[in-house]
Enzyme design. Structure first.
Site, short mmCIF file in Angstrom:
data_model
loop_
_atom_site.label_atom_id
_atom_site.label_comp_id
_atom_site.label_asym_id
_atom_site.label_seq_id
_atom_site.Cartn_x
_atom_site.Cartn_y
_atom_site.Cartn_z
N ASP A 1 39.43 73.87 3.51
CA ASP A 1 40.75 73.34 3.83
C ASP A 1 41.45 74.37 4.72
OD1 ASP A 1 42.59 71.36 3.72
OD2 ASP A 1 43.37 71.83 1.73
N GLU B 1 47.54 73.60 7.85
CA GLU B 1 47.92 72.31 8.41
C GLU B 1 48.77 72.44 9.67
OE1 GLU B 1 46.93 69.32 7.41
OE2 GLU B 1 45.66 70.30 5.91
N ARG C 1 35.88 58.63 6.14
CA ARG C 1 35.43 59.73 6.99
C ARG C 1 34.15 60.31 6.40
NH1 ARG C 1 40.89 63.26 7.14
NH2 ARG C 1 40.53 62.98 4.90
N ARG D 1 34.81 65.08 8.48
CA ARG D 1 35.68 66.03 7.76
C ARG D 1 34.80 67.17 7.27
NH1 ARG D 1 38.18 69.40 5.08
NH2 ARG D 1 40.11 69.01 3.92
#
Length: 280
Positions: free
Chosen positions: A154, A157, A197, A149
């Site tokens: 971020d 999505e 992760r 990750r």
């Protein structure tokens, strides 16, 4: 008083049970002979010869007491074995990475074998002494690759389960695919999340051979925001990420080119549609 090398070598030979060396016949000093170093008590070439000969006898397997030889060979074998072990040790998945490896932030190198989404990739770990070929993982990629990750960011999505995709999610995934697909990368571990992760700063070489931080580059391109949720890791570059995000907003790059009045962050989008199940 000059330092008597002959007496020292005699003591070394006596301690290890080595037969004394035969005395060299004396010879008249010639003009071209090496200068005598009075503080050594003899000429430098003779001193070097005496030391190397004594050491060779001490570490010889035919010495009457060859313990130093055994210690030297055993230590060398152990050292070489340790180097080979460390250089060929491969971690199939993130579960196999020892906690101390993550704590010490030791680099993990490998090839990107899958782009899961805009901020998740999978790499096939290739240690520095590993020269094999990367297999075709097919459906076994989850058992033979490390889920990474991207730390500190971020991205918009994509659609999954009942959650619709966000604007610029396809562009963000295309950007990271062009940047990382089938590329060799270096991952600096920052920790692990609750899904085990590996959270890491991913680096890829530029055309000039320099390492580029993919998280930073993605924020600069306007395809990711700085991640501010619980458990965020920044690898010491939080200020750089924040400056990059501010610049991308001013330049209206990537997702910042849309109407910011209707902009929804990836974290808010997930909370709204996944009911807080996963905000990572």
């Amino acid at each position: 008083m000059p330092f008597d090398v002959d007496n020292l070598m005699a003591r070394v030979r006596q301690a290890f049970g080595i037969t004394a060396l035969p005395d060299k016949p004396s010879a008249a000093k010639k003009p071209n002979d090496a200068p005598t170093h009075s503080h050594l008590g003899k000429t430098l070439p003779d001193w070097t010869t005496a030391v190397t000969t004594a050491l060779a006898q001490v570490f010889s397997p035919t010495a009457s007491q060859p313990y130093p030889f055994y210690l030297l060979t055993t230590g060398t074998a152990l050292a070489l074995g340790w180097v080979v072990y460390r250089g060929t040790r491969r971690f199939p998945t993130a579960d196999h990475i020892p906690p101390r490896w993550v704590e010490k932030r030791k680099p993990i190198r490998g090839r990107v074998v899958r782009i899961s989404d805009s901020d998740n990739v999978r790499i096939y770990h290739t240690p520095w002494l590993w020269f094999g070929q990367i297999p075709d993982l097919n459906r076994e990629y989850m058992k033979k690759s490390i889920h990474v990750r991207l730390a500190g960011v971020d991205a918009p999505e994509s659609s999954y389960f009942s959650m619709p995709s966000q604007p610029f999610s396809a562009e963000a995934k295309e950007w990271i695919a062009l940047k990382l697909r089938d590329r060799r990368v270096k991952v600096i571990p920052c920790g692990k999340d609750r899904y085990n992760r590996l959270l890491g700063m991913v680096y890829v070489r530029s055309w000039f051979g320099l390492w580029q931080n993919v998280s930073l580059k993605m924020v600069q391109a306007g395809y990711a925001t700085v991640y501010k949720q619980h458990g965020a890791q920044y690898g010491g570059i939080l200020e750089q990420l924040e400056r990059a995000e501010a610049m991308a907003k001013r330049k209206k790059r990537g997702m910042w080119s849309q109407d910011l009045k209707v902009y929804v962050s990836p974290a808010e989008h997930k909370r709204k549609h996944l009911r807080g199940e996963d905000t990572v």
